[in-house]
Design a protein around this motif. Structure first.
Motif, PDB file in Angstrom:
ATOM      1  N   ASP A  47     -36.091  43.182  -5.577  1.00  0.00           N
ATOM      2  CA  ASP A  47     -35.015  43.237  -4.577  1.00  0.00           C
ATOM      3  C   ASP A  47     -35.555  42.961  -3.181  1.00  0.00           C
ATOM      4  OD1 ASP A  47     -33.018  43.750  -6.473  1.00  0.00           O
ATOM      5  OD2 ASP A  47     -33.398  45.912  -6.392  1.00  0.00           O
ATOM      6  N   GLY A  48     -36.742  43.472  -2.889  1.00  0.00           N
ATOM      7  CA  GLY A  48     -37.366  43.205  -1.591  1.00  0.00           C
ATOM      8  C   GLY A  48     -37.703  41.739  -1.417  1.00  0.00           C
ATOM      9  N   ILE A  49     -38.187  41.115  -2.481  1.00  0.00           N
ATOM     10  CA  ILE A  49     -38.490  39.679  -2.431  1.00  0.00           C
ATOM     11  C   ILE A  49     -37.207  38.891  -2.176  1.00  0.00           C
ATOM     12  CG2 ILE A  49     -39.252  37.682  -3.782  1.00  0.00           C
ATOM     13  CD1 ILE A  49     -41.160  39.659  -5.279  1.00  0.00           C
ATOM     14  N   MET A  50     -36.183  39.186  -2.957  1.00  0.00           N
ATOM     15  CA  MET A  50     -34.954  38.391  -2.887  1.00  0.00           C
ATOM     16  C   MET A  50     -34.172  38.630  -1.588  1.00  0.00           C
ATOM     17  SD  MET A  50     -35.500  36.636  -5.458  1.00  0.00           S
ATOM     18  CE  MET A  50     -34.061  35.606  -5.243  1.00  0.00           C
ATOM     19  N   ALA A  51     -34.411  39.749  -0.933  1.00  0.00           N
ATOM     20  CA  ALA A  51     -33.712  40.041   0.329  1.00  0.00           C
ATOM     21  C   ALA A  51     -34.071  39.036   1.419  1.00  0.00           C
ATOM     22  CB  ALA A  51     -34.033  41.462   0.792  1.00  0.00           C
ATOM     23  N   ILE A  52     -35.238  38.413   1.302  1.00  0.00           N
ATOM     24  CA  ILE A  52     -35.649  37.461   2.331  1.00  0.00           C
ATOM     25  C   ILE A  52     -35.648  36.015   1.827  1.00  0.00           C
ATOM     26  CG2 ILE A  52     -36.906  39.075   3.798  1.00  0.00           C
ATOM     27  CD1 ILE A  52     -39.444  38.253   2.371  1.00  0.00           C
ATOM     28  N   VAL A  53     -34.994  35.806   0.680  1.00  0.00           N
ATOM     29  CA  VAL A  53     -34.819  34.458   0.147  1.00  0.00           C
ATOM     30  C   VAL A  53     -33.401  34.016   0.506  1.00  0.00           C
ATOM     31  CG1 VAL A  53     -34.685  33.055  -1.955  1.00  0.00           C
ATOM     32  CG2 VAL A  53     -36.500  34.760  -1.697  1.00  0.00           C
ATOM     33  N   SER A  54     -33.299  32.848   1.102  1.00  0.00           N
ATOM     34  CA  SER A  54     -32.012  32.318   1.552  1.00  0.00           C
ATOM     35  C   SER A  54     -31.130  31.903   0.380  1.00  0.00           C
ATOM     36  CB  SER A  54     -32.256  31.099   2.457  1.00  0.00           C
ATOM     37  OG  SER A  54     -31.044  30.468   2.793  1.00  0.00           O
ATOM     38  N   GLU A  55     -29.826  31.961   0.606  1.00  0.00           N
ATOM     39  CA  GLU A  55     -28.874  31.425  -0.364  1.00  0.00           C
ATOM     40  C   GLU A  55     -29.087  29.923  -0.543  1.00  0.00           C
ATOM     41  OE1 GLU A  55     -26.854  33.228  -2.282  1.00  0.00           O
ATOM     42  OE2 GLU A  55     -27.620  35.027  -1.294  1.00  0.00           O
ATOM     43  N   ASP A  56     -29.712  29.279   0.427  1.00  0.00           N
ATOM     44  CA  ASP A  56     -29.987  27.837   0.386  1.00  0.00           C
ATOM     45  C   ASP A  56     -31.321  27.517  -0.285  1.00  0.00           C
ATOM     46  OD1 ASP A  56     -27.619  27.342   1.798  1.00  0.00           O
ATOM     47  OD2 ASP A  56     -28.627  27.531   3.731  1.00  0.00           O
ATOM     48  N   PHE A  57     -31.937  28.496  -0.939  1.00  0.00           N
ATOM     49  CA  PHE A  57     -33.242  28.301  -1.559  1.00  0.00           C
ATOM     50  C   PHE A  57     -33.204  27.147  -2.554  1.00  0.00           C
ATOM     51  CE2 PHE A  57     -36.362  28.930  -4.887  1.00  0.00           C
ATOM     52  CZ  PHE A  57     -37.511  29.179  -4.168  1.00  0.00           C
ATOM     53  N   SER A  58     -34.256  26.341  -2.516  1.00  0.00           N
ATOM     54  CA  SER A  58     -34.441  25.262  -3.487  1.00  0.00           C
ATOM     55  C   SER A  58     -35.920  25.214  -3.836  1.00  0.00           C
ATOM     56  CB  SER A  58     -33.975  23.920  -2.906  1.00  0.00           C
ATOM     57  OG  SER A  58     -34.197  22.890  -3.839  1.00  0.00           O
ATOM     58  N   GLY A  59     -36.235  25.632  -5.055  1.00  0.00           N
ATOM     59  CA  GLY A  59     -37.632  25.697  -5.475  1.00  0.00           C
ATOM     60  C   GLY A  59     -38.052  24.502  -6.292  1.00  0.00           C
ATOM     61  N   GLN A  60     -39.207  24.620  -6.894  1.00  0.00           N
ATOM     62  CA  GLN A  60     -39.729  23.542  -7.718  1.00  0.00           C
ATOM     63  C   GLN A  60     -38.737  23.236  -8.834  1.00  0.00           C
ATOM     64  OE1 GLN A  60     -43.552  25.578  -8.309  1.00  0.00           O
ATOM     65  NE2 GLN A  60     -44.541  23.762  -7.451  1.00  0.00           N
ATOM     66  N   GLY A  61     -38.512  21.968  -9.067  1.00  0.00           N
ATOM     67  CA  GLY A  61     -37.563  21.550 -10.082  1.00  0.00           C
ATOM     68  C   GLY A  61     -36.121  21.788  -9.680  1.00  0.00           C
ATOM     69  N   GLY A  62     -35.880  22.048  -8.396  1.00  0.00           N
ATOM     70  CA  GLY A  62     -34.514  22.259  -7.908  1.00  0.00           C
ATOM     71  C   GLY A  62     -33.952  23.637  -8.190  1.00  0.00           C
ATOM     72  N   ALA A  63     -34.815  24.605  -8.529  1.00  0.00           N
ATOM     73  CA  ALA A  63     -34.352  25.961  -8.832  1.00  0.00           C
ATOM     74  C   ALA A  63     -33.632  26.567  -7.632  1.00  0.00           C
ATOM     75  CB  ALA A  63     -35.535  26.840  -9.226  1.00  0.00           C
ATOM     76  N   ASN A  64     -32.464  27.171  -7.887  1.00  0.00           N
ATOM     77  CA  ASN A  64     -31.728  27.848  -6.817  1.00  0.00           C
ATOM     78  C   ASN A  64     -32.177  29.307  -6.734  1.00  0.00           C
ATOM     79  OD1 ASN A  64     -30.477  29.191  -8.930  1.00  0.00           O
ATOM     80  ND2 ASN A  64     -28.549  28.093  -8.750  1.00  0.00           N
ATOM     81  N   LYS A  65     -31.529  30.075  -5.870  1.00  0.00           N
ATOM     82  CA  LYS A  65     -31.928  31.465  -5.643  1.00  0.00           C
ATOM     83  C   LYS A  65     -31.826  32.289  -6.927  1.00  0.00           C
ATOM     84  CE  LYS A  65     -31.167  35.489  -2.688  1.00  0.00           C
ATOM     85  NZ  LYS A  65     -30.496  36.026  -1.495  1.00  0.00           N
ATOM     86  N   GLU A  66     -30.769  32.106  -7.671  1.00  0.00           N
ATOM     87  CA  GLU A  66     -30.578  32.876  -8.915  1.00  0.00           C
ATOM     88  C   GLU A  66     -31.680  32.550  -9.938  1.00  0.00           C
ATOM     89  OE1 GLU A  66     -27.317  33.240 -12.504  1.00  0.00           O
ATOM     90  OE2 GLU A  66     -26.615  32.650 -10.505  1.00  0.00           O
ATOM     91  N   ALA A  67     -31.981  31.269 -10.097  1.00  0.00           N
ATOM     92  CA  ALA A  67     -33.045  30.867 -11.025  1.00  0.00           C
ATOM     93  C   ALA A  67     -34.395  31.387 -10.552  1.00  0.00           C
ATOM     94  CB  ALA A  67     -33.068  29.348 -11.168  1.00  0.00           C
ATOM     95  N   PHE A  68     -34.627  31.378  -9.238  1.00  0.00           N
ATOM     96  CA  PHE A  68     -35.876  31.888  -8.690  1.00  0.00           C
ATOM     97  C   PHE A  68     -36.013  33.383  -8.977  1.00  0.00           C
ATOM     98  CE2 PHE A  68     -38.386  33.455  -4.956  1.00  0.00           C
ATOM     99  CZ  PHE A  68     -39.599  32.872  -5.313  1.00  0.00           C
ATOM    100  N   ARG A  69     -34.918  34.117  -8.837  1.00  0.00           N
ATOM    101  CA  ARG A  69     -34.936  35.557  -9.146  1.00  0.00           C
ATOM    102  C   ARG A  69     -35.345  35.769 -10.606  1.00  0.00           C
ATOM    103  NH1 ARG A  69     -32.627  40.278  -6.965  1.00  0.00           N
ATOM    104  NH2 ARG A  69     -32.641  41.938  -8.503  1.00  0.00           N
TER     105      ARG A  69
END
Length: 135
Positions: A47-69
């Motif tokens: 929860d602490g990690i995700m609190a500072i991840v933007s809703e606009d997150f885009s990770g490797q392979g196009g992962a969004n915030k939910e996939a990153f979580r």
């Protein structure tokens, strides 16, 4: 003439001090966000990690915030993050307007080590959040 020079110097010091009075610089705010991410990651606090991840997150392979979580939760649940430590000794931070990059964070755990690069942006609420992570 000396009085005018002294007054001019005083005005410059006051004006430059006003730029940071009552608040931190963008560099300090980015550093604070990165430290929050490090603290939460080392504590394996999803929860602490995700609190500072933007809703606009885009990770490797196009992962969004939910996939990153889900990815981070899997790392925590599998034990890969056991003993995780993150060092900023070699990290370089660049702030450009509403964007920032932090390159060269050394993440190590019992499973191994990787170098992590973060991309941050200032969200609409003025807070800096992580929008990208490369390892």
């Amino acid at each position: 003439m000396k009085r005018l020079f002294g007054l001019g110097v005083a005005v410059v010091f006051i004006a430059s001090g006003c730029a940071t009075i009552g608040g931190m610089t963008d560099e300090e705010k980015v550093a604070q966000t990165v430290q929050q991410w490090i603290d939460a990651t080392e504590a394996r606090d999803i929860d602490g990690i995700m609190a500072i991840v933007s809703e606009d997150f885009s990770g490797q392979g196009g992962a969004n915030k939910e996939a990153f979580r889900g990815y981070i939760a899997g790392l925590i649940d599998s034990g890969i993050f056991e003993g995780v430590e993150i060092s900023q000794n070699r990290a370089v931070t660049t702030v450009d307007g509403d964007s920032a990059e932090v390159r060269g964070l050394d993440l190590s755990s019992y499973a191994g080590a990787v170098v992590v690069d973060l991309t941050l942006q200032r969200d609409n609420d003025g807070k800096w959040r992580i929008v990208g992570l490369q390892a």
